[in-house]
Design an enzyme around this catalytic site. Structure first.
Site, mmCIF file in Angstrom:
data_model
loop_
_atom_site.group_PDB
_atom_site.id
_atom_site.type_symbol
_atom_site.label_atom_id
_atom_site.label_comp_id
_atom_site.label_asym_id
_atom_site.label_seq_id
_atom_site.Cartn_x
_atom_site.Cartn_y
_atom_site.Cartn_z
ATOM 1 N N HIS A 199 43.403 60.347 31.139
ATOM 2 C CA HIS A 199 44.691 60.423 31.804
ATOM 3 C C HIS A 199 44.854 59.234 32.737
ATOM 4 O O HIS A 199 43.874 58.727 33.285
ATOM 5 C CB HIS A 199 44.819 61.721 32.610
ATOM 6 C CG HIS A 199 44.815 62.956 31.756
ATOM 7 N ND1 HIS A 199 44.610 64.212 32.260
ATOM 8 C CD2 HIS A 199 44.983 63.118 30.430
ATOM 9 C CE1 HIS A 199 44.648 65.109 31.289
ATOM 10 N NE2 HIS A 199 44.873 64.455 30.166
ATOM 11 N N THR A 200 46.084 58.798 32.932
ATOM 12 C CA THR A 200 46.359 57.698 33.838
ATOM 13 C C THR A 200 45.986 58.104 35.260
ATOM 14 O O THR A 200 46.488 59.098 35.778
ATOM 15 C CB THR A 200 47.846 57.314 33.782
ATOM 16 O OG1 THR A 200 48.185 56.958 32.439
ATOM 17 C CG2 THR A 200 48.131 56.135 34.709
ATOM 18 N N GLN A 201 45.089 57.362 35.874
ATOM 19 C CA GLN A 201 44.643 57.673 37.223
ATOM 20 C C GLN A 201 45.546 57.064 38.292
ATOM 21 O O GLN A 201 45.658 57.586 39.388
ATOM 22 C CB GLN A 201 43.205 57.168 37.424
ATOM 23 C CG GLN A 201 42.205 57.788 36.479
ATOM 24 C CD GLN A 201 42.112 59.302 36.672
ATOM 25 O OE1 GLN A 201 41.961 59.791 37.777
ATOM 26 N NE2 GLN A 201 42.215 60.035 35.575
#
Length: 274
Positions: free
Chosen positions: A39-41
């Site tokens: 997931h995009t952090q």
């Protein structure tokens, strides 16, 4: 047998039996078939403030054309105001890849609704319908710990109530509507200017007459100039979108006149005489 580690446990073909020390190609079936879910952090390429307000004939939104890669002003011709159908505009701040995903999802949704309208006379999606869809989408993604890293303004004309519509949605699923809205640094720098101008014409309770199109565009130009002065992730190149009963109109890129003469008197800025 082949003693090369890459071929351990692998049978040899008839051709490879003639070359006992050749390397047998590792089968793809021995490799993982799927990569770990990631997931995009944090957002990487981002856009800054979007501002909007209601006026007499509809809604106006403004956003600059910059997409920054960290602190680098990398992409200077990005349109962050996207028309949806005939009477709605989406303005997005935050991650530009997530904004591209939103545009793809919403355009697909509108195509489906257009097909339904042709078959059963289903009415087109109103701005408040798109606003509700985004609110549910953002909250669902946030609940899965995979948020869309955006803050969006939805502006349009509500034919059911015969009035302009303006709403806010962000990555946490926070939603609200107001006659003046902004994202990012615009909440701190532009929103006070928008409210002051709105209340000067419509009153504090908002029951008075709304400002004209010329007045609304003038205050948006002023706000974009202030954001260029004060927001390090902004540039002096922006677009203004107008939504009225007649449809959506997005201007070409423009710039506001700025003055930097005062900087010459600041110590540490440019050449200084001792």
């Amino acid at each position: 047998m082949n003693h090369h580690p890459a071929a351990w446990g692998q049978p040899l073909t008839a051709h490879q039996q003639f070359d006992m020390y050749s390397t047998f190609p590792v089968s793809n079936s021995s490799m993982p078939t799927t990569a770990p879910v990631g997931h995009t952090q944090q957002p990487l390429v981002t856009g800054t403030s979007v501002i909007g307000l209601k006026y007499k004939d509809g809604v106006m939104l403004a956003a600059d054309n910059l997409a920054s890669y960290g602190s680098l002003a990398r992409f200077r011709d990005i349109q962050r105001l996207h028309p949806l159908g005939t009477h709605t505009v989406l303005g997005a701040a935050g991650d530009m890849s997530d904004f591209q995903y939103l545009k793809k999802e919403l355009d697909g949704l509108l195509r489906e609704e257009e097909a339904l309208k042709l078959t059963d006379g289903h009415p087109p999606l109103a701005p408040k319908n798109i606003y509700t869809f985004l609110a549910n989408l953002f909250y669902a993604r946030r609940s899965r710990i995979n948020p869309l890293w955006n803050a969006c303004l939805v502006g349009g004309w509500d034919f059911e109530k015969d009035e302009p519509f303006l709403g806010y949605v962000d990555l946490l699923g926070t939603t609200y509507t107001a006659p003046t809205l902004a994202t990012g640094f615009g909440m701190h720098l532009a929103q006070p200017l928008l409210r002051e101008k709105f209340e000067a014409t419509a009153g504090v309770d908002g029951t008075g007459p709304l400002m004209s199109a010329e007045e609304a565009e003038a205050v948006l130009n002023e706000c974009m100039k202030v954001l260029y002065y004060r927001d390090a992730r902004s540039i002096n190149k922006y677009q203004i979108a107008k939504v009225t009963k007649n449809g959506v109109e997005i201007s070409d890129s423009k710039s506001a006149p700025t003055v930097w003469d005062f900087a010459e008197g600041l110590r540490g800025y440019g050449a200084q005489e001792q």
